[in-house]
Design an enzyme around this catalytic site. Structure first.
Site, mmCIF file in Angstrom:
data_model
loop_
_atom_site.group_PDB
_atom_site.id
_atom_site.type_symbol
_atom_site.label_atom_id
_atom_site.label_comp_id
_atom_site.label_asym_id
_atom_site.label_seq_id
_atom_site.Cartn_x
_atom_site.Cartn_y
_atom_site.Cartn_z
ATOM 1 N N GLY A 114 -2.524 -10.754 6.534
ATOM 2 C CA GLY A 114 -1.393 -11.023 7.415
ATOM 3 C C GLY A 114 -0.923 -12.463 7.440
ATOM 4 O O GLY A 114 -0.126 -12.841 8.294
ATOM 5 N N GLU A 163 -8.251 -10.337 3.905
ATOM 6 C CA GLU A 163 -7.502 -9.474 2.972
ATOM 7 C C GLU A 163 -6.065 -9.938 2.758
ATOM 8 O O GLU A 163 -5.128 -9.250 3.153
ATOM 9 C CB GLU A 163 -7.448 -8.054 3.538
ATOM 10 N N GLY A 211 -2.567 -10.352 1.138
ATOM 11 C CA GLY A 211 -1.750 -9.670 0.131
ATOM 12 C C GLY A 211 -0.531 -10.526 -0.159
ATOM 13 O O GLY A 211 -0.420 -11.185 -1.195
ATOM 14 N N ARG A 222 13.531 -4.571 1.608
ATOM 15 C CA ARG A 222 13.035 -5.214 2.827
ATOM 16 C C ARG A 222 14.147 -5.638 3.792
ATOM 17 O O ARG A 222 13.932 -5.667 4.987
ATOM 18 C CB ARG A 222 12.116 -6.404 2.475
ATOM 19 N N TYR A 232 13.799 -4.039 7.270
ATOM 20 C CA TYR A 232 13.329 -4.954 8.332
ATOM 21 C C TYR A 232 14.283 -6.096 8.649
ATOM 22 O O TYR A 232 13.923 -6.990 9.411
ATOM 23 C CB TYR A 232 11.994 -5.623 7.937
ATOM 24 N N CYS A 287 24.623 3.704 -3.437
ATOM 25 C CA CYS A 287 25.684 4.376 -2.709
ATOM 26 C C CYS A 287 25.295 4.455 -1.242
ATOM 27 O O CYS A 287 24.922 5.516 -0.736
ATOM 28 C CB CYS A 287 25.873 5.764 -3.312
ATOM 29 N N TYR A 343 5.610 -6.884 -1.774
ATOM 30 C CA TYR A 343 6.323 -5.769 -1.138
ATOM 31 C C TYR A 343 7.747 -5.590 -1.663
ATOM 32 O O TYR A 343 8.647 -5.212 -0.923
ATOM 33 C CB TYR A 343 6.320 -5.925 0.393
HETATM 34 N N1 LLP Z 1 -5.205 -5.369 5.074
HETATM 35 C C1 LLP Z 1 -4.684 -4.307 5.697
HETATM 36 C C2 LLP Z 1 -5.573 -3.321 6.280
HETATM 37 C C3 LLP Z 1 -3.286 -4.138 5.753
HETATM 38 O O1 LLP Z 1 -2.794 -3.083 6.372
HETATM 39 C C4 LLP Z 1 -2.448 -5.095 5.158
HETATM 40 C C5 LLP Z 1 -0.996 -4.935 5.176
HETATM 41 C C6 LLP Z 1 -3.035 -6.195 4.507
HETATM 42 C C7 LLP Z 1 -4.427 -6.304 4.493
HETATM 43 C C8 LLP Z 1 -2.236 -7.265 3.811
HETATM 44 O O2 LLP Z 1 -1.396 -7.921 4.684
HETATM 45 P P1 LLP Z 1 -0.573 -9.201 4.141
HETATM 46 O O3 LLP Z 1 -1.557 -10.299 3.896
HETATM 47 O O4 LLP Z 1 0.113 -8.776 2.904
HETATM 48 O O5 LLP Z 1 0.393 -9.483 5.245
HETATM 49 N N2 LLP Z 1 5.785 -3.687 3.817
HETATM 50 C C9 LLP Z 1 5.671 -4.730 4.814
HETATM 51 C C10 LLP Z 1 4.258 -5.224 4.976
HETATM 52 C C11 LLP Z 1 3.290 -4.149 5.349
HETATM 53 C C12 LLP Z 1 1.904 -4.670 5.478
HETATM 54 C C13 LLP Z 1 0.937 -3.556 5.644
HETATM 55 N N3 LLP Z 1 -0.417 -3.921 5.685
HETATM 56 C C14 LLP Z 1 6.617 -5.866 4.424
HETATM 57 O O6 LLP Z 1 7.274 -5.741 3.419
HETATM 58 O O7 LLP Z 1 6.707 -6.859 5.127
#
Ligand code: LLP
Length: 432
Positions: free
Chosen positions: A249, A291, A293, A331, A335, A362, A391
Protein backbone atom coordinates in the site's frame (compact mmCIF):
# COMPACT_ATOMS: atom_id res chain seq x y z
CA UNK A 1 9.57 15.91 -14.10
CA UNK A 2 8.48 12.81 -12.15
CA UNK A 3 10.97 9.99 -11.61
CA UNK A 4 14.04 11.94 -12.65
CA UNK A 5 16.32 8.93 -12.28
CA UNK A 6 14.49 7.30 -15.14
CA UNK A 7 12.91 10.01 -17.27
CA UNK A 8 14.72 12.77 -19.09
CA UNK A 9 14.63 14.97 -22.18
CA UNK A 10 17.22 14.57 -24.96
CA UNK A 11 18.72 17.10 -27.36
CA UNK A 12 15.82 16.57 -29.77
CA UNK A 13 13.46 17.65 -27.02
CA UNK A 14 12.06 14.11 -26.80
CA UNK A 15 11.14 12.34 -23.59
CA UNK A 16 13.54 9.51 -22.74
CA UNK A 17 13.12 6.58 -20.38
CA UNK A 18 16.03 4.43 -19.21
CA UNK A 19 18.18 6.13 -21.85
CA UNK A 20 15.78 5.33 -24.76
CA UNK A 21 14.05 7.96 -26.89
CA UNK A 22 10.30 7.40 -26.44
CA UNK A 23 9.52 8.69 -29.95
CA UNK A 24 11.89 6.05 -31.37
CA UNK A 25 10.30 3.37 -29.16
CA UNK A 26 6.84 4.34 -30.43
CA UNK A 27 8.09 4.17 -34.02
CA UNK A 28 9.83 0.83 -33.60
CA UNK A 29 7.30 -1.07 -31.48
CA UNK A 30 4.06 0.74 -32.36
CA UNK A 31 1.51 2.29 -30.03
CA UNK A 32 -0.10 2.01 -27.58
CA UNK A 33 2.99 0.75 -25.84
CA UNK A 34 3.83 0.14 -22.23
CA UNK A 35 7.49 0.88 -21.47
CA UNK A 36 9.11 -0.21 -18.21
CA UNK A 37 12.53 0.81 -16.91
CA UNK A 38 14.36 -2.20 -15.49
CA UNK A 39 16.85 -0.16 -13.47
CA UNK A 40 14.00 1.59 -11.69
CA UNK A 41 12.28 -1.72 -10.84
CA UNK A 42 15.54 -3.19 -9.52
CA UNK A 43 16.30 -0.02 -7.55
CA UNK A 44 12.92 -0.23 -5.84
CA UNK A 45 13.36 -3.94 -5.06
CA UNK A 46 16.78 -3.24 -3.55
CA UNK A 47 15.52 -0.33 -1.52
CA UNK A 48 12.98 -2.60 0.19
CA UNK A 49 15.42 -5.48 0.57
CA UNK A 50 18.20 -3.39 2.03
CA UNK A 51 15.78 -1.71 4.43
CA UNK A 52 15.12 -5.16 5.97
CA UNK A 53 18.87 -5.71 6.28
CA UNK A 54 19.61 -2.29 7.68
CA UNK A 55 16.78 -1.89 10.15
CA UNK A 56 15.68 -5.43 10.99
CA UNK A 57 18.83 -7.58 10.78
CA UNK A 58 17.52 -9.08 7.57
CA UNK A 59 14.90 -10.96 9.60
CA UNK A 60 12.15 -10.59 7.03
CA UNK A 61 11.43 -10.30 3.34
CA UNK A 62 9.62 -7.94 1.00
CA UNK A 63 7.11 -9.73 -1.23
CA UNK A 64 6.29 -8.20 -4.59
CA UNK A 65 2.50 -8.02 -5.00
CA UNK A 66 2.29 -9.29 -8.56
CA UNK A 67 -1.28 -8.08 -9.08
CA UNK A 68 0.33 -4.69 -9.81
CA UNK A 69 2.01 -6.14 -12.91
CA UNK A 70 2.37 -9.82 -13.60
CA UNK A 71 4.27 -11.40 -16.46
CA UNK A 72 7.13 -13.88 -16.64
CA UNK A 73 9.92 -11.31 -16.98
CA UNK A 74 8.87 -9.32 -13.92
CA UNK A 75 8.78 -12.58 -11.93
CA UNK A 76 12.33 -13.35 -13.11
CA UNK A 77 13.59 -9.89 -12.13
CA UNK A 78 11.93 -10.02 -8.71
CA UNK A 79 13.37 -13.49 -8.19
CA UNK A 80 16.85 -12.27 -9.09
CA UNK A 81 16.43 -9.47 -6.58
CA UNK A 82 15.55 -12.14 -3.98
CA UNK A 83 12.12 -10.84 -3.06
CA UNK A 84 9.21 -13.14 -2.36
CA UNK A 85 6.00 -12.99 -4.38
CA UNK A 86 2.34 -12.37 -3.56
CA UNK A 87 -0.12 -14.00 -5.98
CA UNK A 88 -3.91 -13.84 -5.80
CA UNK A 89 -5.07 -16.30 -8.40
CA UNK A 90 -4.21 -19.53 -10.14
CA UNK A 91 -3.22 -17.41 -13.16
CA UNK A 92 -0.72 -15.29 -11.23
CA UNK A 93 0.64 -18.46 -9.61
CA UNK A 94 0.96 -20.17 -12.99
CA UNK A 95 2.81 -17.15 -14.40
CA UNK A 96 5.26 -17.14 -11.49
CA UNK A 97 5.93 -20.88 -11.65
CA UNK A 98 6.35 -20.72 -15.44
CA UNK A 99 9.05 -18.09 -14.87
CA UNK A 100 10.84 -20.44 -12.49
CA UNK A 101 9.90 -18.52 -9.36
CA UNK A 102 10.58 -20.75 -6.32
CA UNK A 103 7.24 -21.92 -4.89
CA UNK A 104 8.47 -21.68 -1.30
CA UNK A 105 8.83 -17.90 -1.66
CA UNK A 106 5.28 -17.49 -2.98
CA UNK A 107 2.39 -16.34 -0.77
CA UNK A 108 -1.06 -17.13 -2.10
CA UNK A 109 -3.81 -14.60 -1.30
CA UNK A 110 -7.44 -14.22 -2.25
CA UNK A 111 -10.80 -14.02 -0.51
CA UNK A 112 -12.40 -16.79 -2.52
CA UNK A 113 -9.78 -19.23 -3.73
CA UNK A 114 -11.39 -22.08 -5.59
CA UNK A 115 -10.82 -25.71 -4.61
CA UNK A 116 -8.81 -26.09 -7.83
CA UNK A 117 -6.59 -23.12 -6.96
CA UNK A 118 -5.99 -24.48 -3.46
CA UNK A 119 -5.05 -27.88 -4.86
CA UNK A 120 -2.78 -26.23 -7.46
CA UNK A 121 -1.02 -24.20 -4.74
CA UNK A 122 -0.51 -27.21 -2.46
CA UNK A 123 0.63 -29.44 -5.31
CA UNK A 124 3.16 -26.78 -6.38
CA UNK A 125 4.59 -26.43 -2.88
CA UNK A 126 3.55 -22.80 -2.34
CA UNK A 127 5.26 -21.64 0.85
CA UNK A 128 2.41 -19.74 2.44
CA UNK A 129 -1.30 -19.75 1.83
CA UNK A 130 -3.06 -16.75 3.31
CA UNK A 131 -6.35 -18.08 4.66
CA UNK A 132 -9.22 -15.66 4.36
CA UNK A 133 -12.26 -17.51 5.73
CA UNK A 134 -13.37 -20.68 7.51
CA UNK A 135 -14.66 -22.40 4.38
CA UNK A 136 -11.22 -22.04 2.88
CA UNK A 137 -9.51 -23.23 6.04
CA UNK A 138 -11.48 -26.47 5.90
CA UNK A 139 -10.90 -26.96 2.17
CA UNK A 140 -7.20 -26.40 2.80
CA UNK A 141 -7.11 -28.97 5.57
CA UNK A 142 -9.01 -31.58 3.57
CA UNK A 143 -6.98 -31.03 0.41
CA UNK A 144 -3.70 -31.18 2.32
CA UNK A 145 -4.87 -34.36 4.06
CA UNK A 146 -5.76 -35.98 0.72
CA UNK A 147 -2.30 -35.09 -0.60
CA UNK A 148 -0.54 -36.26 2.56
CA UNK A 149 0.81 -32.75 3.13
CA UNK A 150 0.75 -30.06 5.77
CA UNK A 151 -0.16 -26.59 4.57
CA UNK A 152 1.75 -23.64 6.03
CA UNK A 153 -0.76 -20.88 6.40
CA UNK A 154 -1.10 -17.29 7.46
CA UNK A 155 -4.40 -15.92 8.70
CA UNK A 156 -5.63 -12.68 7.19
CA UNK A 157 -6.86 -10.32 9.87
CA UNK A 158 -8.86 -7.11 9.53
CA UNK A 159 -6.99 -4.92 11.99
CA UNK A 160 -9.65 -2.19 12.01
CA UNK A 161 -7.44 0.43 10.43
CA UNK A 162 -8.75 2.16 7.40
CA UNK A 163 -5.92 3.93 5.62
CA UNK A 164 -6.04 5.83 2.42
CA UNK A 165 -4.27 8.74 0.82
CA UNK A 166 -3.43 11.45 3.33
CA UNK A 167 -5.64 10.18 6.16
CA UNK A 168 -6.44 7.12 8.19
CA UNK A 169 -8.92 6.13 10.82
CA UNK A 170 -9.09 3.45 13.46
CA UNK A 171 -12.47 1.79 13.45
CA UNK A 172 -13.78 -1.19 15.35
CA UNK A 173 -15.04 -3.01 12.33
CA UNK A 174 -14.20 -2.54 8.71
CA UNK A 175 -16.68 -3.31 5.99
CA UNK A 176 -14.40 -5.47 3.88
CA UNK A 177 -14.74 -8.80 2.13
CA UNK A 178 -11.15 -9.68 3.06
CA UNK A 179 -10.11 -11.59 6.15
CA UNK A 180 -11.29 -12.20 9.70
CA UNK A 181 -12.39 -9.34 11.96
CA UNK A 182 -10.56 -8.81 15.22
CA UNK A 183 -13.26 -7.06 17.19
CA UNK A 184 -15.95 -9.68 16.72
CA UNK A 185 -13.72 -12.52 17.86
CA UNK A 186 -13.75 -13.98 14.35
CA UNK A 187 -9.96 -13.80 14.03
CA UNK A 188 -9.39 -15.66 17.32
CA UNK A 189 -11.92 -18.29 16.22
CA UNK A 190 -9.96 -18.75 13.00
CA UNK A 191 -6.72 -19.23 14.93
CA UNK A 192 -8.37 -21.87 17.11
CA UNK A 193 -9.96 -23.56 14.09
CA UNK A 194 -6.57 -23.68 12.35
CA UNK A 195 -5.02 -25.21 15.46
CA UNK A 196 -7.65 -28.00 15.35
CA UNK A 197 -6.81 -28.80 11.72
CA UNK A 198 -4.26 -31.60 11.64
CA UNK A 199 -2.94 -30.78 8.18
CA UNK A 200 -2.55 -27.08 8.76
CA UNK A 201 0.43 -25.35 10.30
CA UNK A 202 -0.29 -21.79 11.36
CA UNK A 203 2.89 -19.79 10.86
CA UNK A 204 1.77 -16.21 10.74
CA UNK A 205 -0.74 -13.40 10.59
CA UNK A 206 -1.40 -11.01 7.74
CA UNK A 207 -3.09 -7.67 7.32
CA UNK A 208 -3.33 -5.14 4.50
CA UNK A 209 -4.69 -1.72 5.31
CA UNK A 210 -5.08 -0.04 1.93
CA UNK A 211 -3.28 1.24 -1.12
CA UNK A 212 -1.53 4.44 -2.27
CA UNK A 213 -0.90 5.47 1.35
CA UNK A 214 1.44 8.42 1.98
CA UNK A 215 1.89 8.01 5.70
CA UNK A 216 3.91 5.61 7.86
CA UNK A 217 1.72 5.92 10.93
CA UNK A 218 -1.12 3.61 9.80
CA UNK A 219 1.46 0.84 9.29
CA UNK A 220 2.93 1.46 12.74
CA UNK A 221 -0.54 1.26 14.25
CA UNK A 222 -1.26 -1.92 12.28
CA UNK A 223 1.95 -3.48 13.63
CA UNK A 224 0.90 -2.55 17.14
CA UNK A 225 -2.59 -4.01 16.77
CA UNK A 226 -1.26 -7.22 15.21
CA UNK A 227 1.40 -7.72 17.89
CA UNK A 228 -1.21 -7.27 20.61
CA UNK A 229 -3.22 -9.97 18.90
CA UNK A 230 -0.18 -12.27 18.68
CA UNK A 231 0.27 -11.71 22.41
CA UNK A 232 -3.39 -12.52 23.09
CA UNK A 233 -3.11 -15.70 20.98
CA UNK A 234 -0.09 -16.77 23.01
CA UNK A 235 -1.84 -16.17 26.32
CA UNK A 236 -5.18 -17.72 25.33
CA UNK A 237 -3.99 -20.72 23.31
CA UNK A 238 -0.28 -21.13 23.87
CA UNK A 239 0.29 -20.85 20.11
CA UNK A 240 3.36 -18.86 19.10
CA UNK A 241 2.80 -16.91 15.89
CA UNK A 242 6.23 -16.42 14.39
CA UNK A 243 5.55 -14.38 11.26
CA UNK A 244 3.85 -11.07 10.65
CA UNK A 245 2.91 -9.72 7.23
CA UNK A 246 1.88 -6.06 7.21
CA UNK A 247 0.75 -5.99 3.57
CA UNK A 248 1.44 -3.36 0.92
CA UNK A 249 0.00 0.00 0.00
CA UNK A 250 3.00 2.35 -0.14
CA UNK A 251 2.15 5.46 -2.16
CA UNK A 252 3.88 6.59 -5.38
CA UNK A 253 4.04 9.78 -7.39
CA UNK A 254 1.47 10.21 -10.15
CA UNK A 255 1.59 14.00 -10.20
CA UNK A 256 3.74 16.72 -8.64
CA UNK A 257 1.28 17.05 -5.78
CA UNK A 258 1.92 13.47 -4.59
CA UNK A 259 4.50 13.31 -1.81
CA UNK A 260 5.57 9.70 -1.24
CA UNK A 261 7.71 8.53 1.64
CA UNK A 262 11.10 7.03 0.63
CA UNK A 263 10.40 3.29 0.58
CA UNK A 264 13.15 2.37 3.03
CA UNK A 265 11.67 4.64 5.68
CA UNK A 266 8.74 2.29 6.23
CA UNK A 267 11.00 -0.41 7.66
CA UNK A 268 13.01 2.13 9.60
CA UNK A 269 9.94 3.23 11.54
CA UNK A 270 8.01 -0.05 11.61
CA UNK A 271 10.96 -2.07 12.88
CA UNK A 272 11.46 0.28 15.84
CA UNK A 273 7.83 -0.15 16.83
CA UNK A 274 7.94 -3.93 16.38
CA UNK A 275 11.04 -4.19 18.55
CA UNK A 276 9.77 -1.99 21.34
CA UNK A 277 6.32 -3.59 21.36
CA UNK A 278 7.76 -7.13 21.41
CA UNK A 279 10.01 -6.16 24.29
CA UNK A 280 7.10 -4.70 26.23
CA UNK A 281 4.97 -7.80 25.62
CA UNK A 282 7.78 -10.30 26.15
CA UNK A 283 7.35 -11.69 22.62
CA UNK A 284 10.02 -13.02 20.28
CA UNK A 285 10.66 -10.70 17.33
CA UNK A 286 8.54 -11.97 14.40
CA UNK A 287 9.83 -12.63 10.88
CA UNK A 288 8.38 -9.66 8.99
CA UNK A 289 6.94 -9.31 5.50
CA UNK A 290 5.82 -6.26 3.54
CA UNK A 291 3.98 -6.60 0.22
CA UNK A 292 4.72 -3.65 -2.05
CA UNK A 293 3.18 -3.82 -5.51
CA UNK A 294 2.57 -0.33 -6.89
CA UNK A 295 5.77 1.10 -5.40
CA UNK A 296 7.95 -1.53 -7.13
CA UNK A 297 6.64 -1.05 -10.67
CA UNK A 298 4.34 2.00 -10.77
CA UNK A 299 6.80 4.79 -11.46
CA UNK A 300 8.97 2.48 -13.57
CA UNK A 301 6.34 2.39 -16.32
CA UNK A 302 4.94 4.82 -18.87
CA UNK A 303 2.45 4.39 -21.70
CA UNK A 304 3.01 5.79 -25.17
CA UNK A 305 0.14 6.57 -27.51
CA UNK A 306 -0.23 8.17 -30.90
CA UNK A 307 -2.49 11.18 -30.92
CA UNK A 308 -5.27 11.04 -33.52
CA UNK A 309 -8.21 13.42 -33.53
CA UNK A 310 -7.95 16.73 -31.69
CA UNK A 311 -11.46 18.08 -31.22
CA UNK A 312 -11.86 21.65 -29.94
CA UNK A 313 -15.38 22.29 -28.65
CA UNK A 314 -15.60 26.07 -28.21
CA UNK A 315 -16.30 27.14 -24.60
CA UNK A 316 -16.44 23.50 -23.52
CA UNK A 317 -13.12 21.67 -23.84
CA UNK A 318 -10.58 20.16 -26.21
CA UNK A 319 -10.56 16.40 -26.60
CA UNK A 320 -7.23 14.89 -27.56
CA UNK A 321 -7.91 11.30 -28.61
CA UNK A 322 -5.30 8.56 -28.42
CA UNK A 323 -5.08 5.09 -29.95
CA UNK A 324 -5.65 3.33 -26.59
CA UNK A 325 -7.73 4.27 -23.56
CA UNK A 326 -9.64 2.52 -20.81
CA UNK A 327 -8.68 -0.84 -22.31
CA UNK A 328 -5.00 -0.31 -21.43
CA UNK A 329 -5.56 2.06 -18.48
CA UNK A 330 -8.96 1.78 -16.81
CA UNK A 331 -7.89 3.69 -13.68
CA UNK A 332 -9.38 7.08 -14.56
CA UNK A 333 -12.65 5.49 -15.62
CA UNK A 334 -12.71 3.43 -12.42
CA UNK A 335 -11.23 5.73 -9.78
CA UNK A 336 -10.76 9.18 -11.33
CA UNK A 337 -7.03 8.62 -10.81
CA UNK A 338 -4.66 11.49 -11.49
CA UNK A 339 -1.89 11.14 -14.06
CA UNK A 340 0.76 13.35 -15.60
CA UNK A 341 0.74 13.38 -19.40
CA UNK A 342 2.98 15.10 -21.91
CA UNK A 343 3.58 15.23 -25.64
CA UNK A 344 6.71 13.10 -25.81
CA UNK A 345 8.10 14.67 -29.01
CA UNK A 346 7.67 18.17 -27.50
CA UNK A 347 8.81 17.35 -23.97
CA UNK A 348 11.01 20.43 -23.59
CA UNK A 349 8.20 22.84 -24.49
CA UNK A 350 5.81 24.35 -21.98
CA UNK A 351 2.60 22.50 -21.17
CA UNK A 352 0.48 25.35 -22.42
CA UNK A 353 -2.86 23.79 -23.29
CA UNK A 354 -5.60 22.41 -21.12
CA UNK A 355 -7.12 19.32 -22.69
CA UNK A 356 -9.05 16.16 -21.95
CA UNK A 357 -7.33 12.98 -23.08
CA UNK A 358 -9.80 10.49 -24.47
CA UNK A 359 -9.44 6.90 -25.57
CA UNK A 360 -10.88 5.15 -28.63
CA UNK A 361 -13.52 3.00 -26.95
CA UNK A 362 -17.20 3.34 -27.67
CA UNK A 363 -17.90 4.85 -24.27
CA UNK A 364 -18.03 8.52 -23.12
CA UNK A 365 -16.30 7.65 -19.85
CA UNK A 366 -13.28 6.34 -21.73
CA UNK A 367 -10.92 9.07 -20.58
CA UNK A 368 -7.31 8.97 -19.42
CA UNK A 369 -7.35 12.41 -17.81
CA UNK A 370 -9.65 15.42 -17.80
CA UNK A 371 -8.63 19.08 -17.88
CA UNK A 372 -4.91 18.44 -17.78
CA UNK A 373 -2.13 20.64 -19.16
CA UNK A 374 0.03 19.28 -21.97
CA UNK A 375 2.09 20.74 -24.83
CA UNK A 376 0.14 21.82 -27.91
CA UNK A 377 -0.99 18.51 -29.47
CA UNK A 378 -1.29 17.67 -33.16
CA UNK A 379 -2.40 14.45 -34.84
CA UNK A 380 0.60 12.14 -35.15
CA UNK A 381 2.28 13.37 -31.96
CA UNK A 382 3.32 10.82 -29.34
CA UNK A 383 1.59 11.17 -25.99
CA UNK A 384 3.24 9.80 -22.87
CA UNK A 385 1.32 9.06 -19.68
CA UNK A 386 3.63 8.61 -16.69
CA UNK A 387 3.57 6.24 -13.71
CA UNK A 388 1.51 3.59 -15.47
CA UNK A 389 3.65 0.61 -14.46
CA UNK A 390 1.19 -0.63 -11.83
CA UNK A 391 -2.41 -1.71 -12.31
CA UNK A 392 -2.47 -0.79 -16.00
CA UNK A 393 -1.32 -3.81 -18.01
CA UNK A 394 -2.62 -6.03 -15.20
CA UNK A 395 -6.07 -4.43 -15.42
CA UNK A 396 -6.20 -4.11 -19.21
CA UNK A 397 -9.09 -5.61 -21.16
CA UNK A 398 -10.13 -6.41 -24.71
CA UNK A 399 -13.26 -4.25 -24.62
CA UNK A 400 -14.33 -3.37 -28.17
CA UNK A 401 -12.00 -6.20 -29.21
CA UNK A 402 -9.01 -3.96 -28.86
CA UNK A 403 -5.78 -6.01 -28.66
CA UNK A 404 -3.67 -5.44 -25.55
CA UNK A 405 -0.47 -3.45 -26.19
CA UNK A 406 3.04 -4.84 -26.02
CA UNK A 407 5.27 -4.25 -23.00
CA UNK A 408 8.84 -3.21 -23.68
CA UNK A 409 11.56 -3.27 -21.01
CA UNK A 410 14.30 -0.67 -21.36
CA UNK A 411 17.69 -0.89 -19.71
CA UNK A 412 20.70 1.39 -20.20
CA UNK A 413 19.49 2.62 -23.57
CA UNK A 414 18.50 -0.84 -24.89
CA UNK A 415 14.94 -2.09 -25.36
CA UNK A 416 13.45 -5.57 -25.49
CA UNK A 417 9.87 -6.83 -25.79
CA UNK A 418 8.78 -8.69 -22.63
CA UNK A 419 5.11 -9.10 -23.55
CA UNK A 420 4.12 -9.27 -27.20
CA UNK A 421 1.34 -7.12 -28.63
CA UNK A 422 -1.87 -9.09 -29.08
CA UNK A 423 -2.97 -9.69 -32.62
CA UNK A 424 -6.49 -9.89 -34.06
CA UNK A 425 -5.88 -13.62 -34.31
CA UNK A 426 -5.22 -13.71 -30.54
CA UNK A 427 -8.61 -12.09 -30.03
CA UNK A 428 -10.50 -14.89 -31.75
CA UNK A 429 -8.24 -17.72 -30.56
CA UNK A 430 -10.84 -19.15 -28.18
CA UNK A 431 -13.88 -18.37 -30.32
CA UNK A 432 -15.61 -21.50 -31.63
N1 LLP B 1 -1.11 -7.11 -0.45
C1 LLP B 1 -2.43 -7.26 -0.51
C2 LLP B 1 -3.07 -8.28 0.30
C3 LLP B 1 -3.19 -6.45 -1.38
O1 LLP B 1 -4.50 -6.62 -1.43
C4 LLP B 1 -2.54 -5.49 -2.18
C5 LLP B 1 -3.30 -4.66 -3.11
C6 LLP B 1 -1.15 -5.37 -2.08
C7 LLP B 1 -0.46 -6.20 -1.19
C8 LLP B 1 -0.34 -4.39 -2.90
O2 LLP B 1 -0.72 -3.09 -2.65
P1 LLP B 1 0.14 -1.90 -3.33
O3 LLP B 1 1.48 -1.89 -2.68
O4 LLP B 1 0.21 -2.20 -4.77
O5 LLP B 1 -0.69 -0.68 -3.05
N2 LLP B 1 -6.38 -1.64 -8.65
C9 LLP B 1 -6.14 -0.64 -7.63
C10 LLP B 1 -5.26 -1.16 -6.52
C11 LLP B 1 -5.81 -2.37 -5.84
C12 LLP B 1 -4.91 -2.86 -4.76
C13 LLP B 1 -5.38 -4.17 -4.24
N3 LLP B 1 -4.55 -4.78 -3.29
C14 LLP B 1 -5.52 0.59 -8.30
O6 LLP B 1 -5.34 0.56 -9.49
O7 LLP B 1 -5.23 1.57 -7.64
Amino acid sequence: MLNEESLNTNTLGHLTIGGCDTVELAREYGTPLYVMDEACIRRNCRMYRSSFDRYYNGYGMPLYASKAFSCKEICRIVNEEKLGLDVVSGGELYTALSAGFPAERIHFHGNNKTADEIAFALRSGVGHIVADNLTELHTLNETALAMGKTADITIRVKPGIHAHTHEFIRTGQIDSKFGFALETGEAMEAVKAAARCENINLTGLHCHIGSQIFDIQPFVLAAEVMLSFIDRIKRETGIMVRELNLGGGFGIQYTDSDTPVAYDQYMETISEKVRSRCKALGLDIPFLYLEPGRSIVGEAGITLYTIGAVKKIPDVRTYVSVDGGMTDNPRYALYRSDYTALVANKASLAAAEEVTIAGKCCESGDLIQENTRIQSAQPGDTLAVLSTGAYNYSMASNYNRIPRPAVVMVHNGMARVIVKRETYEDLIRNDI
